[in-house]
Structure formats: C-alpha cells, structure tokens
Design a protein around this motif. Sequence first.
Motif, PDB file in Angstrom:
ATOM      1  N   ASN A   1       0.918  -1.167   0.136  1.00  0.00           N
ATOM      2  CA  ASN A   1      -0.134  -0.125   0.079  1.00  0.00           C
ATOM      3  C   ASN A   1       0.794   1.328  -0.124  1.00  0.00           C
TER       4      ASN A   1
ATOM      5  N   VAL B   1       1.210   4.374  -2.665  1.00  0.00           N
ATOM      6  CA  VAL B   1       0.829   5.903  -2.412  1.00  0.00           C
ATOM      7  C   VAL B   1       2.248   6.510  -2.642  1.00  0.00           C
ATOM      8  N   GLU B   2       3.317   6.066  -2.429  1.00  0.00           N
ATOM      9  CA  GLU B   2       4.556   6.711  -2.953  1.00  0.00           C
ATOM     10  C   GLU B   2       4.545   7.086  -4.355  1.00  0.00           C
TER      11      GLU B   2
ATOM     12  N   LYS C   1       1.970   7.408  -6.402  1.00  0.00           N
ATOM     13  CA  LYS C   1       1.272   8.575  -6.738  1.00  0.00           C
ATOM     14  C   LYS C   1       1.982  10.109  -6.437  1.00  0.00           C
ATOM     15  N   LEU C   2       2.570   9.932  -5.330  1.00  0.00           N
ATOM     16  CA  LEU C   2       3.038  11.410  -4.910  1.00  0.00           C
ATOM     17  C   LEU C   2       4.519  11.637  -5.585  1.00  0.00           C
TER      18      LEU C   2
ATOM     19  N   ASN D   1      -4.493  14.086   1.347  1.00  0.00           N
ATOM     20  CA  ASN D   1      -5.102  12.758   1.781  1.00  0.00           C
ATOM     21  C   ASN D   1      -4.186  11.709   1.737  1.00  0.00           C
ATOM     22  N   GLN D   2      -3.314  11.779   0.424  1.00  0.00           N
ATOM     23  CA  GLN D   2      -2.332  10.777   0.342  1.00  0.00           C
ATOM     24  C   GLN D   2      -1.046  11.103   1.106  1.00  0.00           C
TER      25      GLN D   2
ATOM     26  N   GLN E   1      -1.928   9.585   4.270  1.00  0.00           N
ATOM     27  CA  GLN E   1      -1.962   8.063   4.279  1.00  0.00           C
ATOM     28  C   GLN E   1      -0.457   7.666   4.342  1.00  0.00           C
ATOM     29  N   LYS E   2       0.320   8.338   3.705  1.00  0.00           N
ATOM     30  CA  LYS E   2       1.840   7.797   3.642  1.00  0.00           C
ATOM     31  C   LYS E   2       2.535   7.886   5.107  1.00  0.00           C
TER      32      LYS E   2
END
Length: 874
Positions: free
Chosen positions: A827, A831-832, A834-835, A851-852, A855-856
Amino acid sequence: MKKDLAKQYDPSLVEDRIYQSWLDGNYFHAKREAGKKTFTIVIPPPNITGKLHMGHAIDNTLQDILIRYKRMQGFDTLWLPGTDHASIATEAKIVEQLKSDGLTKEDVGRDGFLERAWKWREEYGGTIIRQLKKLGASCDWERERFTLDEGCSKAVREVFVRLYEQGLIYRGERMIHWCPNCHTSLSDVEVEYEEQQGSFWHLRYPLEDGSGCLELATTRPETLLGDTAVAVNPEDERYKHLIGKNVVLPIVHRLIPIVGDEHADPEFGTGVVKITPAHDPNDYEVGLRHGLDVVVCIDEDAKITADYPKYAGMDRYDARKAIVADLEAEGALVRIEPMTHNVGTCQRCHTTIEPYVSKQWFVSMKPLAGPAIDAVKNGETRFVPQRFEKIYFNWLENIKDWCISRQLWWGHRIPAWYCADCGHITVSKTDPCKCEKCGGANIEQDPDTLDTWFSSALWPFSTLGWPDETEDYKHYYPTSTLVTGYDIIPFWVMRMMFSGLAYTGEVPFDTVLIHGLVRDSLGRKMSKSLGNGVDPLDEIRRYGADALRFYLAQGNSPGNDMRYIEQKVESSRNFANKLWNAARFVLMNLDEDEPAPYIPENLAPEDKWLLSVYNDVVAGVTKQLDAYEIGIAVGKLYDFIWDILCDWYIEIAKLRLTGSDPGAKRTAKGVLVYVMSNTLKLLHPFMPFITEEIWQTLPHEGESVMVSDWPVYDPALSFPKETAELENVMAAVRAIRNRRAEMNVPPSRKAELFIASANADAYTRNAGIFERLASASAVTAGAGFDIPDAVSVVTTDATVYIPMNELVDLDAERARLGKELEKARKNLAGVESKLNNAGFVAKAPKAVVDNQIEQKAKLEEQIKMLEDSLSKLG
C-alpha cells in the motif's frame, strides 16, 4: 418471601404503579411536624393553558431532586404545587373558542365569557398537573393552589388595598406599552425586543416664515400625523436662534413649535427630532416638560384615527406607505436610508407593540425596590450562581413604575369602584354597595383586570394562607429554595422579593437556584416556529421518566444552558438497565431469609475497598447536593454504580458467591445488599421509580425508599490501606487488559502472570481477581523476576511479566504479522508512486494530495510498529 425482578426493566409497567403507591402511602403530604427543620419549595406555577415542555421538565426535575433529598434527610418538607390563571394566554384561548362558534366576547358578555373560561379551566387546566405526575413530581397535591382561587384572590385584594392606602398604587395617564393584537397594556418586562429591518425616512419641515427647512429623520413616518413639536438642543449653535418659532407639519399643514430640549442630541443625525407625545415614550416626557398637546393618531387596533379622513381606518403599515407617498409628492421626503433596529414586541403574541398614552393603574416601584436590593446585598437571599444577582440588581435599580391594569376579562378584577354622582373612587377588600364618600349607590367597578404577575408575586405566601395567620403560613414561611430559569428573574423573582418584604416583613426564600434553558442539539432555543421542540412525554414513553430525569440532572450546571441530545437520554436508559441487571444478580444470590441490610464481619479487602469508596460517594453526593451542584452529584453516582459496583465489585464478588466457603459467600452477599440498598437511596432523588422498584425487592426496613433515611458518612467505613491495595490491583488488571487488547489476544487465552512489587503479598492475596478479570492462568508475586521473551506492563506499584509464548502462538503470530507487513508495504508503494508522479501532484485537488500525504505517514507508522512487533518475537 423472596421477591424477583423481571428479566428486563420496562418503565411503562412500573412507573404508574409506583406513583400510585406513593400517593396511597400519603408520602408527599407535609404534616407540620413539630421540632423538625422545614424545607419548603413553591412550584413556579405553570399556566393552565400550557402543556409540559422541556423547560418545565428540567425545572420540576431539579425541584423534585431537592425535595426528595431533604425529605430523606428528615426535614419537614413541603413542595407546594399549583397553576397560574395566565390572563392573556387563557383569554386568547376563550376568544379563539368563541370565534369558532361565530361569537365575540361582546356577544356573550363578561359573565358569559367568565363562565366559559372557568369551564375551560376545569376541562383543560389540570392537563399539566397530570403531566407533572408522569415526571414523578412528589408535590403535596392536597395543597394544590390556583392564582384565582378564593385564598389567592383574598391576598390580591389585601395587597391592592394596602398599597392604595399607602399611596403606592395610583391611577394616572401615562405612556404605556400597548399590544394591538391582545388589546391590553403590557409592563416593561412583558416586552421582548427583536432585531428588525427598517428605514430612516429623512424629511423636510418648512419654517413658517418661508426662510428654509429643518431636516430630520424618523423610523415611523406614520406618527407624523400626531407631531406637536420639533426639538433641537438649546446649546446647538445651528438652531438655538429658531427656538420659539414654528414649522409647518408636512401633509397635515398645521403649525407646530420648535422647542429647545436636551432630548435632541446635536451629535446624532441633523440634531433635529420630531416630537409625537402620544406615540413615543421619550417624546411624551418632552411633551410634559413643554406643555405640548397629546395628539393621538393611532388607535387601539393600530389603525389611523378618524381625525385624518384620508388615512382613517388604515393599518399603521399601510398608512406608512400612503403617507410616505404623499410626503414624496409634496417634496417633503429627502431620502430613505435602510437600517436595522430593535423593535419592542408583545412577549405573548410577538406583535409589534404600540407606545400609547392611556389611563391605567400603576404601582410606584422605587419605595418597594430598595428593601429588595438590600436583602440580596446583605445575604438574606442568595443567588446560585451569584452572577445572576447582576440581572436582579439591574432591573431593580433602574425600575420604572409598574403598569398593573390589563384590558382583559379573565383575571383578578381591579377592586376599584367609580361613583357616577361625586366621581370618588372607592377601593375595597370587599365589594361595596355604595360610595364611601357620598353614600350614593350609583357606582361601577373598574372593568380592567390586574397583570397576572400581580398575583404570582404573592405566590410564596398567599398559597400558605396569608393574609391570615394560618398554621401553614406560620410553619412553612419563609420558604427555602426557589428553582427557576434565568429568563424569569425580572418577571417573577424580583416581584416576589419586594412583595414578600413589603407584606410579610421577610424575604420569601433564602436561595434562588437558577438553571439555564434546554436548547436543541444545535444550541438553538426550542420554539414552535423552528419546529425543534421536544415533548417530554414522548421521551418518557420512549425511555422512561427516570432516564429523562437522570439526563436532565446530569447535564445541569447552575445557570448554564444545556443541549438536548436524545442519544444521551438513551444512554441514561442503558444506565437504568445496567442497574436493573446488577440488582437481578444480587437477588439471584440471596436466600429466602436474607436479613435487612447490615455490614458483615470478616470483611475481605475488596469489601473494605467497596465500602470505603461508597462512603466517600455518600459524602461527595451530599456535599454537592448541598451546594446545588446537582450535575456533579449525578456524575459521582454514575461512576460509582457503573464502574466500581457493577464492573468491578460484582465481578470480584462472583469468586466467593460461586465458591465453596459459606462464610465468605455470606459476607459477599451482606456487603452487596448493604451497598446496593444504600446506593439506591442516594440515587432515589434522581431516578425515583426504578430505585423504589428495586429497593422493594431487596431486604429492607420501612415502607418506601423515598421515606427511608438518607445515608451519612461513617468514619468507621474508611479503609485506606485496603483501598490503596485494591486500587493497585485494579491498575494492574487494567494495564494487562490494555496490553492484551493491543496484541489482539482473546480473553479465552489464559496466561501466567509474574508480578514484581514491594507489596507482593497484596497481589498474592488477590490472585483470584487476576484469574477472573485478567485471564490469568496462574499468578506468582515477588520482589523481582527475570523472565526472558516476556511482555511487561508497568504500573506505579508493580511490573507484570507475561511470557510471550503464553499470549500467542509464536509461529502463527509471525505469519500473521508478516502478511500484514507485506500488505502495508504494498500500500505504501502505491501511495509513494502517486506522490512521486509530478502530474498527479500538479493536477489533483489539494485535498486529495493532502489525503495521500496523510496516508503515507500512517502507513509508515504502521510498518514501523509491525517491524517492532516481529523483532520482539525473535
């Protein structure tokens, strides 16, 4: 014979039966017992037109808590109930009833109207009393009073005649507040101010000599018809040379003088004001100072009078439009400036009131206000909280004469008779047959009635028999505590204070307990217009009276508003169920011949701990009730019953109740019965129905919990050593439970405990508690331990070691944690990704990106915890 409780508590099957048993036992009735201290409350009389709302519910719940508490403490208690005739509200109901029959007041006449009003009172006036009984109110119903009953009416006449003879009641023409809808005068406190949108109409008034104009502004152009002057400040250099000259009143074209008066503020507007003595209180005073005519242009229906044919019969607001149009046509309108201002409205119907010059009856207030101010300043009566003295002082120190006459038929008719032959006014306690001055029989009684608050002001002593020296009056007056909302301080509290001092020579009560409003869940005032009112009877049907009472008490802090949150009433119902189930458990373990509550010998440490905590609760609840901190008192009981008694002691007691030692079993039962029975006494004022029902099933002495003795603090029940010991044990149990929960260890998996402490003996003595409440398979206590591969938990008194392999299957736990770690890392990679994508970060909404990022951070923390857990497993 042993009694049982139903499996579930159903208030609907209990409350009416219990209430009737109290009535049958005559427990509410005050008996004037010699030698006992008295505690008296007079109920704030609800209107006969009313039905129970949340304001009544909290007010009467608080009163009932205090009266039940004092009754159990051995006071000679009287809670005197009654209702108010509510002149304006009741008359409106009868007028509405007549209207539905196609009739008016005048059609049926005064006697016919009053006959209907009394009939209406008989039919509907008792509704709210029946509703108060549903709430559990323990009033002395044999002493129920009504503000229009014979005794209260006698007191009203006595006071009116006394004040008249002292020159403190007079009849005069004054500026009053007039409600065009209710058709009656209003006192200052019956006027509520609302913020409304309005305008300043800027007007030109031409000088008589044609040399120019005076410009002024008004919020009520329709009153221009009644202008009899314009005023300027005598020190205003711009206008002082014009004083004594005339202006021409626009559209009416009559000459009116320019007067010099300090009412005109040079700093406000143009410094010129129009003066309408008949329709503005400040202008009325200016008129008196300068001998101006009082020209009435708006009648009692808020319509223009016949003196102005073009506008005659128009409603004031329709006339405003027509007059403004005519002013504009004449060139007298300069401009219109929108504004917001506070407008006086009738408290009852919310119609905008009309300042009106009328002949009315007044009470001269200054001589009466002084002693009432002094009584609070010197401590004869105190307010709880004290800050509400400010409202009281503010009203009394700035008080105006009280307009007491009302143009109504329902109420106390003014005891004044006018002689048609000589003009004399006869004021009498009894109905006269002739004029006291000339002896003529041609006399007629004043048609008006007295302000409802005139009789309500006498309530604390008129209801006890005053002006007669009755036994009740001598025994129960002055009363003790008045419970009321802060919104009624100027209406009622201050009037009772000056009345009590003036007519009895004593303050009517020593304490005024102020509570706030019950607002909706959003903090808004409950009202019909918002449709956010909550019917207490609906809540009683849904959750029971005890749950509603408990919630209202729990949320109460003197003087502060509270929000009504239904989920919290439901929580109070759950509390009642918890108590019920605990009582059922106790009963299931009792013998047929169980003795009345007593403290057994050979107490175990947990018994001494419970008795000690219970003893402190007795002291704390008593102290808080004496300080009127009812919400804090309830909180102490809630915590004790839910946490200490139910969640801890009962669970601990099961070790002995299910054991083989008959002596230990007997001790546990004795302690349970003693503490449960006395805790029910402490809870009774707040939750009277369920406590009575349970108390009756337990071994007891006496007829009812409500007339049993209030528990008192007993130094012999203080066991500090055992209390400290049990608190250390409980702290260790909590710590173990928390650690097991963190590790997702099910309660069914037992584990051996090694407890290191300087007080190892205490833990050895209480090993059974750990086995029952901390899932211990065995307990070993000592000064210290070296346990490899163990989980440790630390309290202030001990370190508890739990071998890891006792808590978890190490191989299975490693596999589980490994899977969770793999999932978390996967997961995090997503997330990483996307960022790290510049396009995503640039194009996605900020909230999505944030939000991301959040979450990270969470995933990184989760991975760290999982890695730590795996490393501890080896």
